[in-house]
Design a protein around this motif. Structure first.
Motif, short mmCIF file in Angstrom:
data_model
loop_
_atom_site.label_atom_id
_atom_site.label_comp_id
_atom_site.label_asym_id
_atom_site.label_seq_id
_atom_site.Cartn_x
_atom_site.Cartn_y
_atom_site.Cartn_z
N LEU B 140 0.97 -1.18 0.15
CA LEU B 140 0.02 -0.07 -0.06
C LEU B 140 0.83 1.37 -0.18
O LEU B 140 1.74 1.27 0.77
N GLY B 141 0.30 2.19 -0.69
CA GLY B 141 0.87 3.54 -0.70
C GLY B 141 0.50 4.14 0.75
O GLY B 141 -0.45 3.55 1.37
N ALA B 142 1.37 5.16 1.23
CA ALA B 142 1.45 5.61 2.73
C ALA B 142 -0.05 6.08 2.91
O ALA B 142 -0.57 5.79 3.99
N LYS B 143 -0.34 6.90 1.92
CA LYS B 143 -1.61 7.51 2.29
C LYS B 143 -2.93 6.53 2.27
O LYS B 143 -4.07 6.97 3.11
N VAL B 144 -2.88 5.63 1.50
CA VAL B 144 -3.87 4.55 1.46
C VAL B 144 -3.76 3.82 2.67
O VAL B 144 -5.08 3.49 3.44
#
Lengths: 290, 388
Positions: B140-144
């Motif tokens: 996952l990307g950090a913001k997700v």
């Protein structure tokens, strides 16, 4: 005196650090089976680290690595694939394409069909078809595989080309000798119908003109009635004279073969072993006589 | 020193008037500052990815759609290219190749099917966990991860493309094995998987129980029973049953990032795909996105003129306020004079007051500029990209 000793100790430390950093810098090569690992060791020598990740006793072709196992393999500088669909885990794994070497890519036109199953659902027919994948048992293909590894070592790992080429020459010489032995075995076995205890000898049979059919026995295990029935069906169709086992067979397997009127020989494809591939094959081929 | 003390005492005593003056100054200064900051940051953000991505390949069609999808994972999906093109570029020996499959979503985040090379190429670091290593695994990307409050060991389910399409493929459960460190780029808002996982989501690959034959066609093809169970999650137990159908060369890719080995390789590759009859197009994202940004921000000149006019009007208003304030303070100035203060003392006092007010207003405007820069990153991409 003390000063000299201290200087000597420091020098040793520096040398040791140099040696350990050199060792740590060795490119890591992962091979999907032992024959490829053997070729890699012969070609890369001390300049590389070679591993074959399947645990001892596992068939590398059917090994199912965990995510962590794959994460370790991802760290390799080069992953040597056998091609022809060998190692069922490869399509399920995420590997850097730039680090993969399909060693049998140049022999694709020589791939032999293996077991295939065609089925359809949702209106689309598809085939879970596979090629026979023990390609190295045709020693000419094995030679091409060694060549592909040598090329990758020179291009991708930037190993010393002259050393790799020299090692390749010697290895291909050894493989050519095995090819000669296999040819002799094939000629000697003319007129002898063979049964492979497992479908692993397609390339050996095709390359050296052996008349061979296959059943699915686990050589080291106790032979069941179902196993015997499959051999009996094969014998009823066309009698064979000799059975080839991958490993030294269990007493039960020997008895079952003898009951069916078969002599037996052992020819280990050497998929998961630390033994010397050339020596192992030479020994196996030498005893492959009627 | 006495003048500064008296100026500050005056401003403190008349704090409502001082506050209004500071806010007015801050507003006048912050409009151009914030606007400029916003535009610069958004332009940099949009072009930075384009600059680091030398070549993109995809199916002939809108070059802009291809670039926006491949770089920002947004906008219209271009027509899919195929793995045959990936192999073609790879086999050319001129570039490393990274395929991208961007079609599906999970919990509102785009699922980007790619290879490990993409993670290396973007230089990702991991907040936790590791890279995907098997089909069914996702990073996952950090913001997700932050938005959904999920992490390593948990899972997400892909969304069907069309809720009412009964023939659509089953959603696939993705096991989270890693969370990326923040990058300040659209990668923070995406979910990364192996491209093979994306193909499974698309239905090109699947896993199921052993085939229960419902019949055999005359050509020997076994017809599987319709009740056969397909797996919606890839586990250690069923992973080996997952397989793909059809010719691998036909498997779809949304875009292909090509990383040429040198300038010569880049030129040769571009030349090869320049032919309009070739179903594949090749683009250089940098000039394309640069041109787009220039067009998009053409209104900046008008905005600048408006800001100048408004600023002049506001300064006049501010000047008037200062003048009227001085008129009201005439008795105070006279008293100062009668108490023995020099002629320039009152001028110095008023000038210091103005200076303090302007400094505070400017400081506030600067803080507003900084805050807008922090907030703008993904906001700009989310505002700009869908409108393309």
């Amino acid at each position: 005196m003390v000063l000299a000793l201290r200087h000597g100790f420091l020098l040793l430390l520096v040398l040791a650090a140099g040696v350990s950093s050199h060792a740590a810098a060795k490119p890591l090569v992962v091979a999907v089976n032992s024959p490829l690992a053997y070729f890699a060791k012969r070609l890369g020598g001390d300049a590389i680290q070679v591993t074959m990740p399947a645990p001892e006793g596992e068939d590398p072709a059917y090994w199912e690595p965990s995510g962590e196992d794959i994460a370790d393999i991802q760290k390799a500088d080069l992953v040597l694939l056998n091609g022809a669909g060998y190692a069922k885990w490869v399509p399920q794994a995420s590997l850097r394409r730039s680090r993969l070497v399909d060693t049998s890519a140049k022999a694709k036109d020589r791939y032999l069909p293996g077991d295939a199953e065609v089925h359809t659902h949702g209106g689309n027919a598809h085939e879970h078809g596979v090629f026979a994948s023990n390609t190295w048992l045709d020693f000419k293909i094995a030679s091409l595989q060694a060549e592909a590894i040598a090329t990758a070592f020179k291009r991708k790992l930037k190993l010393d080309a002259s050393q790799v080429d020299a090692a390749l020459g010697t290895l291909q010489g050894d493989l050519a000798a095995l090819n000669g032995l296999a040819k002799q075995a094939g000629e000697a076995l003319q007129g002898t119908a063979l049964v492979g205890s497992h479908p692993v000898y397609h390339y050996l049979a095709a390359a050296y003109g052996m008349d061979m059919r296959f059943i699915h026995w686990e050589a080291a295990e106790t032979i069941t009635e179902e196993n015997e029935a499959s051999l009996a069906a094969l014998q009823a169709e066309r009698p064979a004279d000799m059975m080839l086992f991958e490993f030294p067979p269990s007493a039960s397997a020997v008895q079952a073969a003898e009951r069916a009127g078969l002599r037996y020989r052992v020819l280990d494809p050497m998929v998961n072993t630390d033994a010397d591939f050339i020596q192992g094959m030479r020994d196996a081929l030498t005893q492959l006589k009627p | 020193m006495t003048s500064l003390y008296l100026a500050l005492a005056y401003l403190r005593h008349h704090w409502i008037k001082s506050l209004i003056m500071v806010l007015a100054t801050a507003l006048i200064l912050s409009v151009p500052l914030v606007t400029q900051g916003l535009l610069d940051r958004s332009q940099n953000l949009m072009t930075a990815r384009a600059e680091t991505t030398p070549l993109l390949l995809g199916r002939q069609g809108s070059a802009l759609d291809l670039a926006i999808k491949a770089l920002y994972f947004r906008g219209q999906s271009p027509q899919a290219s195929s793995m045959a093109t990936v192999d073609e570029v790879w086999d050319s020996g001129y570039a490393d190749v990274i395929p991208l499959h961007i079609r599906y979503f999970a919990s509102g985040a785009p699922v980007v099917g790619t290879s490990l090379d993409y993670l290396d190429f973007r230089g990702f670091a991991f907040q936790s966990g590791r890279a995907f290593s098997l089909i069914g695994e996702a990073v996952l990307g950090a913001k997700v991860a932050e938005r959904l409050g999920v992490g390593v060991g948990q899972s997400l389910v892909t969304q069907p493309e069309n809720l009412f399409d009964l023939t659509a493929t089953y959603p696939l459960q993705l096991d989270i094995v890693g969370v990326l460190a923040p990058t300040g780029t659209p990668d923070d808002t995406a979910i990364f998987t192996d491209i093979k996982t994306s193909w499974i989501v698309q239905g090109i690959g699947h896993g199921h129980d052993d085939v229960i034959a419902a019949g055999v066609r005359p050509d020997g093809v076994v017809i599987a029973n319709a009740a056969q169970r397909q797996f919606a999650r890839i586990t250690d137990q069923n992973r080996a049953s997952f397989h793909f159908h059809g010719d691998p060369e036909t498997y779809p890719v949304t875009a292909i990032i090509a990383l040429p080995y040198d300038h010569k390789s880049q030129t040769i590759l571009r030349g090869f795909y320049q032919n309009p009859d070739n179903p594949t197009q090749i683009i250089q994202p940098r000039p394309l996105i640069g041109q787009l940004m220039d067009n998009l921000f053409r209104f900046k000149a008008i905005l600048d003129a408006v800001v100048v006019v408004v600023a002049i009007a506001a300064l006049f208003a501010l000047g008037l306020a200062v003048y009227l304030s001085l008129q009201l303070r005439q008795p105070e100035i006279r008293t100062n004079y009668q108490l023995g203060a020099g002629r320039w003392f009152s001028v110095k006092l008023v000038a210091l007051e103005l200076l303090v007010l302007l400094a505070m207003g400017a400081g506030l405007a600067w803080l507003a500029g900084l805050a807008s820069e922090q907030l703008v990153g993904e906001l700009v991409v989310s505002l700009v990209a869908p409108s393309l």
